[in-house]
Design an enzyme around this catalytic site. Structure first.
Site, mmCIF file in Angstrom:
data_model
loop_
_atom_site.group_PDB
_atom_site.id
_atom_site.type_symbol
_atom_site.label_atom_id
_atom_site.label_comp_id
_atom_site.label_asym_id
_atom_site.label_seq_id
_atom_site.Cartn_x
_atom_site.Cartn_y
_atom_site.Cartn_z
ATOM 1 N N LYS C 78 36.219 29.944 29.154
ATOM 2 C CA LYS C 78 37.179 29.689 30.235
ATOM 3 C C LYS C 78 36.943 28.286 30.799
ATOM 4 C CE LYS C 78 38.988 31.814 34.526
ATOM 5 N NZ LYS C 78 38.823 32.877 35.533
ATOM 6 N N SER C 159 43.090 35.537 36.769
ATOM 7 C CA SER C 159 43.159 34.149 36.359
ATOM 8 C C SER C 159 42.657 33.879 34.946
ATOM 9 C CB SER C 159 42.341 33.299 37.328
ATOM 10 O OG SER C 159 40.945 33.569 37.203
ATOM 11 N N SER C 183 39.991 38.862 38.336
ATOM 12 C CA SER C 183 40.409 37.887 37.325
ATOM 13 C C SER C 183 39.887 38.143 35.917
ATOM 14 C CB SER C 183 40.011 36.482 37.753
ATOM 15 O OG SER C 183 40.899 36.014 38.736
#
Ligand SMILES: [Mg+2]
Ligand SMILES: [Zn+2]
Lengths: 488, 100, 493
Positions: C78, C159, C183
């Protein structure tokens, strides 16, 4: 009791002063990172990723900084909060990479304490006075901005960014520039005794935010101004005087004091509004979520307490108990280095009162002349004790001791060796002294007659003549005794 | 509680986000919507409740006072510190001239 | 042989160790999938050479007999994790071009364990979002398509939407995510994969771009529970650089995995059964309870009375922390600088931040700044933190009655991109089931459990007591074994 007043057109005004002192905590590494704290490094070399607030960087507190703040708190008899925590003070400035300063607002490490400033008649401080200390909290220093190296840019150096500070917040208990000066000097002495701050104001290790307001005696507190970052005792006193007069003049002219942040100009001794901080701040303090509460064990606090040295007030009392004059005791304890040196002298057996007299006059005089600090003294406490011992046991006189001390400073040799080599040993043979006395009296028959006719002051002349004849080596007490016996 | 355009403008200033009036105006109802919704927290009886300080019981471990013990948290890496700077000169970060 | 990109982390690890294929073959296969899936916009930066390099090392290590736990396993990272020498942006314009001279603790642990990096995964900007529509680098698309015939592009959740999309589309066998208020779990649920957020403090936050410090936790996203256990075992561990890091040994979660829940109690929180709850979600939840009963667990009714206040408390606490955490993006030391002629320092800050932050980030900074500002701090922030204490107490009490809690992960299946972006509040409600565990710092995971009527994945959430990742993983495994979730997105990209 003399009181400090500003005399305006409408009468006398009292000045109310509180100081927020930022003292750099003595530590190797910064408060929340492993970067060094040493003064004077190349720009941005003592900066870690943490201090530069790179994305994802996190603070971890340095135990030594906490320890030193606790020790400082204990030294001012303050309450130590075993549970404290760090808050963020949010504002934007180029010297503040995180966009917030990690500080302590809601739960400071150190609570209520106090210190005593000493009576000083000359400065108008009639008696000893307790000055309350509201709190000590631990926080990060900011970086430094340089404005004069480029036509359109300021340069940022983050070497100081993240260095640990104690903010020591006094109560508004001071009433004159002299009291503020005494408070700062006392605080500085305590910090230096404790070893939690080097007190070096030139290098910015200690600086004060000076809160000043004025009021008519007995009235409510007036609106205060805060003059930031004043970096010497003298400047603090000047800033207070200027601010107090400015405020009185302003109020008497029908104006109103703004609660504002001001800057001190050391060249002119004046203060002015700080332009960059003009807009009212809303710091949005909240607990730093990157840190857990700071919980101290009783053992930790006990160890801090056990590690405290004897502090100035206690040391001074001990010296006075040794029959040292209050004045000398004050002089000897004012700076930790002098006190340590003097303690070492006592430790090797020197007698208190005489040693104190000698250190404050002879040693300090010589060091002053040579431009040396006491740490650089060419004569060690051991060597001084040897010298003082020779005086005490009558081997040499006080005046010979001065000569011997000069030779010690020049040669580095020991006192006994110098006395031996130079033949300075005091003559304590009463027979030899009587011979010399007789010779002097015989050679000055006219003066003897005058003396016996009532001119008592001539006694000193005879003493001097005898000492001179014996090259200063005669034991002065024995000379006195012999002269008194002869002259009747 | 609710905000008006002046308050939103003030917050934007405090947050250092330049915001044209149109954007400020657009944010007013959005923020009020959110604030009205979070206002329901006021109905919770929190008498005697301490605010959360540490979500998981955990004692903070302090670092030893050692310089550069870990290069990741130590100094002496000026080039790294300045590598991404929009304006770095003579070992400094450059910013528009500040008047104090 | 099945395609290498169909393999799980455990299968890659074991197959490579057994000599069934080389790590380079694995890396090349995934690199090819990444390169062929740009339509999903799951990656901000592709790093095929990093994956290949690690693979070569893995093959050499195999020859030398020095294999590591994740040798031959390429993963996606990420873009919230700082990666040394590789652009790290948190999907924000304000960090565009930022190349960290350091590596986050969690990513370093993964590389040290032999993993390779396929690239930096797209995400909601600064991890603020639940649909991956707030990235400066464009929306991430879910590989899933609804069977309602609309063919609309679906949100992968957020997210960690890039991570979810990439794992679901077989662009990487696993990826890192971060979870502040759902998330990891919500995008895992939206894309039919598994993901676990461990106990707060298990994974170091050092080097992860901060959103809300008291909530942020890293965790793995993968195809199944075992892979989550393997990756979490590598990612977790005490870090002296993070003052909130847990100083606890890391259990061997993979070795202790077992789906026999006899003697365990599973709590069903009655407050999570919202009025008007989606029927498919409610049915799945009931089925999940039945599956756990089948695994030997006893179902107990529990109450978490402050549940309805979790989301509003979160939307005070998280923006407040974020408003401060994001103050460092000021155009001085890295990233974007917007400096017009004659502008002063404060003008530069305001212009830089206006140009650099996206709308949702600005919105949250504004909320956070407001709730911390003079006169409002106690009413909002302090009150929210008190409510948070009550929420944590609710859980503590519940865990005297049960071992784990079963709940839906999200209130709906994936929605179409654009469908909810106009209404921030509607978007926030996506995390209604995820946020309470975040506020209490508890471990929680999502496992795919069923398909919606439109053929989209739905996830079940297991919430565990603090430090009990094992209990969460075991219950997750029991669900996984019984749910038989084999559906996958048809390749259209
Ligand atoms: Mg101040
Ligand atoms: Zn301060």
């Amino acid at each position: 009791m003399s009181e400090y007043r500003i005399h305006g057109e409408t009468g006398a005004w009292e000045v109310v002063i509180g100081l927020e002192v930022h003292a750099q905590i003595t530590s190797n590494a910064k408060l929340f990172s492993g970067a060094a704290t040493a003064f004077g490094a190349e720009p941005n070399t003592q900066v870690s990723l943490v201090d530069a607030a790179m994305p994802g960087m996190l603070p971890v507190p340095n135990v030594e900084c906490i320890r030193q703040a606790v020790r400082t708190g204990l030294a001012i008899d303050a309450q130590i909060n075993a549970w404290s925590r760090f808050d963020r003070k949010n504002y934007f400035y180029a010297d503040l990479p995180q966009g917030y300063q990690i500080s302590q607002l809601y739960h400071p490490l150190v609570g209520e304490g106090a210190l005593t400033i000493d009576a000083d008649a000359k400065a108008g401080i009639a008696e000893d006075k307790r000055i309350g200390i509201e709190r000590i909290h631990v926080e990060q220093d900011a970086g430094k901005l340089m404005h004069d190296q480029h036509p359109t840019m300021s340069f940022v150096d983050l070497n100081r960014s993240g260095v640990a500070l104690m903010e020591i917040v006094s109560r508004p208990d001071m009433r004159s520039p002299a009291e503020a000066g005494a408070y700062l000097r006392k605080l500085r002495a305590i910090l230096r005794y404790v070893g939690s701050c080097d007190g070096n104001m030139e290098e910015g290790s200690m600086r004060a935010d000076v809160n000043v307001s004025v009021r008519k005696v007995g009235e409510e507190l007036g609106t205060r101004t805060e003059t930031k970052n004043v970096n010497s005792v003298r400047f603090v006193m000047q800033a207070i005087e200027y601010e107090a007069k400015r405020q009185v003049a302003l109020i008497e002219a029908g104006g109103k004091v703004d609660q504002e942040t001001r800057l001190f100009n050391p060249d002119s001794g004046t203060t002015r509004t700080m332009r960059s901080k003009e807009d009212a701040h809303d710091y949005r303090y909240f607990p730093d979520p990157d840190l857990l509460p700071l919980e101290l064990s009783e053992d930790f606090i006990a160890e801090c307490r056990a590690s405290l040295p004897e502090l100035p007030d206690a040391k001074r009392a001990r010296y006075i108990a040794l029959d040292i004059s209050a004045y000398n005791a004050q002089v000897l304890t004012a700076e930790v280095e002098s006190a340590r040196w003097f303690d070492a002298l006592l430790d090797v057996g020197a007698e208190g009162k005489g040693a104190a007299n000698w250190v404050t006059s002879e040693l300090f005089g010589a060091l002053n002349r040579l431009g040396l600090s006491i740490d650089q003294s060419p004569v060690s406490p051991g060597a001084a004790a040897e010298l003082l011992g020779l005086v005490a046991d009558g081997t040499i006189s006080g005046s010979i001791a001065k000569q011997v001390f000069e030779k010690m400073l020049e040669s580095g040799d020991g006192a006994a060796a110098i006395v031996e080599r130079e033949g300075l040993k005091q003559e304590s043979d009463t027979g030899a002294i009587e011979v010399a006395v007789d010779a002097i009296l015989a050679a000055n028959a006219d003066k003897v007659a005058e003396y016996q006719g009532g001119k008592a002051a001539l006694f000193g002349f005879f003493v001097g003549q005898v000492m001179k004849a014996m090259q200063g080596k005669a034991n002065p007490k024995l000379v006195n005794d012999a002269l008194k016996a002869r002259l009747g | 509680m609710s905000v008006d355009q002046a308050t939103v403008g003030k917050i934007a200033k405090l947050a250092r986000i330049a915001m044209p009036d149109d954007d400020v105006a657009a944010l007013v109802p959005e923020l009020n919507n959110i604030l009205a919704w979070v206002d329901q927290l006021a109905e919770v009886d929190v008498t005697g409740v301490e605010p959360m300080t540490a979500v998981i019981p955990n004692r903070m471990v302090l670092r030893a006072d050692v310089v550069d013990a870990d290069p990741l948290t130590g100094g002496n890496r000026r080039d790294d510190i300045l590598a991404n700077a929009p304006a770095a000169q003579h070992g400094f970060f450059g910013v528009p001239k500040v008047i104090e | 042989m099945t395609s290498l990109t169909e393999l799980t982390v455990a299968q890659i690890r074991d197959g490579h160790r057994a000599g069934d294929f080389s790590a380079v073959e694995v890396a090349e296969a995934f690199n090819a999938n990444v390169a062929g899936a740009r339509a999903l916009n799951a990656f901000i930066v592709e790093t095929p050479e990093h994956a290949l390099h690690a693979a070569e090392q893995a093959d050499a290590d195999r020859a030398a007999g020095t294999l590591k736990p994740l040798s031959a396993v390429p993963i996606g990272m990420k873009d919230l994790f700082a990666t040394k020498g590789v652009q790290t942006t948190a999907a924000s314009h304000i960090l565009e071009g930022f190349v960290p001279p350091y590596e986050s603790t969690v990513s370093q642990k993964l590389w040290d364990a032999g993993a390779g990096m396929l690239g930096k995964l797209n995400m909601d900007q600064f991890a603020m979002g639940s649909s991956n529509e707030t990235s400066y680098f464009g929306n991430v698309l879910s590989p899933w398509r609804s069977n309602d015939g609309s063919n609309a592009a679906l949100a992968p959740g957020g997210s960690s939407g890039g991570s979810a999309s990439a794992v679901a589309a077989r662009l990487c066998p696993a990826a890192t995510g971060t979870d502040t208020g759902g998330s990891i779990r919500q995008p895992a649920a939206f894309t039919g994969i598994s993901g676990i957020k461990p106990t707060y403090g298990r994974c170091s936050r050092w080097g992860i771009v901060a959103f809300a410090s008291s909530l942020d936790q890293a965790g793995p996203m993968a195809r199944d529970v075992r892979d989550c256990a393997i990756l979490l075992g590598v990612m977790a561990g005490h870090d002296a650089k993070d003052a909130t890091s847990l100083n606890l040994p890391v259990p061997d979660w993979e070795a202790a995995l077992q789906a026999d829940l006899r003697g365990k109690k599973v709590g069903i929180p009655r407050e999570y059964r919202l009025d008007g709850m989606d029927a498919a979600i409610a049915a799945m939840w009931d089925k999940g309870a039945a599956m756990l009963t089948d695994a030997g667990a006893e179902i107990v009714d529990i109450t978490l009375p402050h549940t309805k206040y979790a989301l509003p408390a979160y939307y005070i606490i998280a923006p407040a922390e974020a408003s401060s955490n994001l103050a460092r993006y000021d155009g001085v030391r890295y990233g974007l600088r917007d400096l017009s002629d004659g502008a002063g320092l404060q003008d530069m800050y305001a212009a830089t931040r206006a140009a650099g932050f996206g709308a949702e980030v600005k919105r949250r900074i504004m909320i956070g700044t407001y709730v911390l500002s003079a006169g409002f701090y106690d009413a909002y922030y302090t009150q929210a933190q008190k409510v948070r204490t009550l929420i944590a107490r609710d859980f503590a009490h519940a865990f005297t009655q049960c071992d784990v809690i079963l709940a839906p992960t999200a209130p709906s299946a994936a929605f179409a991109l654009g469908e909810r972006s106009a209404d921030p509040l509607a978007m926030y409600l996506n995390d209604v089931f995820a946020v309470p565990a975040s506020l209490a710092g508890l471990p929680a995971m999502s496992v795919p459990a069923a398909l919606s009527a439109d053929g989209l994945p739905l996830g079940l959430q297991i919430i565990g007591n603090m430090f009990d990742e094992q209990g969460v993983l075991n219950a997750g495994l029991a669900l996984e074994q019984r749910a038989g979730f084999t559906a996958r997105a048809e390749k259209w990209w």
